[in-house]
Design a protein around this motif. Structure first.
Motif, PDB file in Angstrom:
ATOM      1  N   ARG A 166      46.484  34.170  40.175  1.00 49.80           N
ATOM      2  CA  ARG A 166      47.964  34.969  39.964  1.00 49.80           C
ATOM      3  C   ARG A 166      48.502  35.088  38.690  1.00 49.80           C
ATOM      4  N   VAL A 172      44.359  39.928  36.908  1.00 50.23           N
ATOM      5  CA  VAL A 172      45.586  40.491  38.145  1.00 50.23           C
ATOM      6  C   VAL A 172      45.193  42.229  37.819  1.00 50.23           C
ATOM      7  N   GLN A 173      45.181  42.486  36.651  1.00 46.64           N
ATOM      8  CA  GLN A 173      45.423  44.397  36.311  1.00 46.64           C
ATOM      9  C   GLN A 173      44.152  44.587  36.769  1.00 46.64           C
ATOM     10  N   ARG A 176      43.763  45.147  40.530  1.00 53.29           N
ATOM     11  CA  ARG A 176      44.382  46.267  41.426  1.00 53.29           C
ATOM     12  C   ARG A 176      43.561  47.864  40.209  1.00 53.29           C
ATOM     13  N   SER A 177      43.337  47.574  39.893  1.00 49.86           N
ATOM     14  CA  SER A 177      43.088  49.540  38.929  1.00 49.86           C
ATOM     15  C   SER A 177      42.124  49.449  39.689  1.00 49.86           C
ATOM     16  N   ASP A 180      42.536  50.161  43.402  1.00 48.44           N
ATOM     17  CA  ASP A 180      43.104  51.174  42.922  1.00 48.44           C
ATOM     18  C   ASP A 180      42.058  52.696  43.258  1.00 48.44           C
ATOM     19  N   LEU A 223      45.605  38.424  46.716  1.00 47.59           N
ATOM     20  CA  LEU A 223      46.757  39.192  46.406  1.00 47.59           C
ATOM     21  C   LEU A 223      46.537  40.845  47.564  1.00 47.59           C
ATOM     22  N   PHE A 224      45.596  40.605  47.733  1.00 47.34           N
ATOM     23  CA  PHE A 224      44.741  41.310  48.451  1.00 47.34           C
ATOM     24  C   PHE A 224      44.166  41.621  50.350  1.00 47.34           C
ATOM     25  N   ARG A 236      42.479  46.342  50.346  1.00 50.07           N
ATOM     26  CA  ARG A 236      43.233  46.636  49.790  1.00 50.07           C
ATOM     27  C   ARG A 236      44.138  45.641  49.002  1.00 50.07           C
ATOM     28  N   ASP A 237      44.890  46.128  48.338  1.00 52.10           N
ATOM     29  CA  ASP A 237      46.632  45.412  47.605  1.00 52.10           C
ATOM     30  C   ASP A 237      47.104  45.073  49.238  1.00 52.10           C
ATOM     31  N   ARG A 240      53.813  44.737  48.224  1.00 52.06           N
ATOM     32  CA  ARG A 240      54.827  43.913  47.218  1.00 52.06           C
ATOM     33  C   ARG A 240      56.114  43.605  48.142  1.00 52.06           C
TER      34      ARG A 240
END
Length: 250
Positions: A166, A172-173, A176-177, A180, A223-224, A236-237, A240
């Motif tokens: 994390r 992480v970016q 997540r990108s 998404d 995170l997912f 999936r995310d 938050r």
């Protein structure tokens, strides 16, 4: 399964690559195609390359002699670049595998990518980030090795825990990108789509973080959300948490 029609040139900077790992590198290259060209560059009169002598013959790697014309300079770099460009212009290859921990090869990698070539990089953990990030896929040689059947971790690289994962803002970016980009209205994305999306935008190998598969790394990050439907894994995310609003002081 490897695509046996994919022709790969394996170019090794012997001055900046460990001979003890070449068998594992070759196994990894074989996952992507066939190494039709196998060359290792260095001053073979130097005692520093003694460890390479045995593996050159064992794995049919052609040694390319390059004398050090001036002190402190690595003449092998220039020889590798010239050969790589000659091979590129010959149009007989589909990809390159470059073994080195030297960031000086970054411009070469970028040039090969411009021509539509895949570039698989291999080097030690000391390899500078520009070279690592330039490759289509870069794998630390320390991460290559046997996998523990108990937990799916690579035996050679200790897995990073959730806090470390994390704390890696770039990782992480990137995750997540990718999630998404491929998600539907419900936020779920097939994990294989996530992997493809990451591969198209950055150099990435979960083994560099100590995990054999992308699914192991994603699960460890925490995170997912993950779910499995037959052989398909979805991700999936997680929602938050928002920081509590500050109360107004009258």
């Amino acid at each position: 399964m490897a695509d046996t029609d994919t022709r790969i040139a394996l170019l090794i900077d012997a001055d900046n690559a460990p001979a003890a790992k070449i068998d594992l590198v070759l196994n990894e290259v074989a996952r992507h195609g066939v190494a039709n060209v196998r060359r290792a560059y260095g001053n073979w009169k130097s005692s520093n390359l003694k460890g390479w002598e045995a593996v050159l013959h064992e794995y049919a790697i052609r040694p390319i002699q390059q004398f050090a014309y001036s002190s402190g300079k690595n003449a092998s770099d220039m020889a590798m670049v010239i050969d790589a460009m000659d091979l590129l212009y010959a149009r007989n290859l589909d990809a390159f595998a470059i073994v080195s921990s030297d960031a000086d090869f970054t411009p070469l990698v970028m040039r090969l990518l411009t021509d539509g070539m895949k570039v698989y990089g291999f080097g030690e953990k000391k390899t500078p980030a520009p070279f690592v990030n330039a490759c289509s896929k870069f794998t630390y040689v320390e991460a290559l090795g046997a996998v523990s059947p108990d937990n799916g971790h690579t035996a050679a690289t200790s897995p990073k825990d959730a806090q470390e994962l994390r704390g890696d803002a770039r990782l992480v970016q990137m995750l997540r990108s990718a999630v998404d980009a491929g998600s539907g209205d419900d936020g779920w994305t097939r994990l294989d789509v996530v992997g493809s999306q990451i591969g198209n935008q950055a150099s990435f190998d979960p083994r560099n973080y100590g995990y054999r598969k992308l699914s192991d790394l994603v699960k460890a990050a925490g995170l997912f959300e993950l779910k499995q439907d037959g052989k398909v894994i979805w991700v999936r995310d997680k929602p938050r948490r928002r920081a509590p609003a500050k109360k107004k002081i009258d």
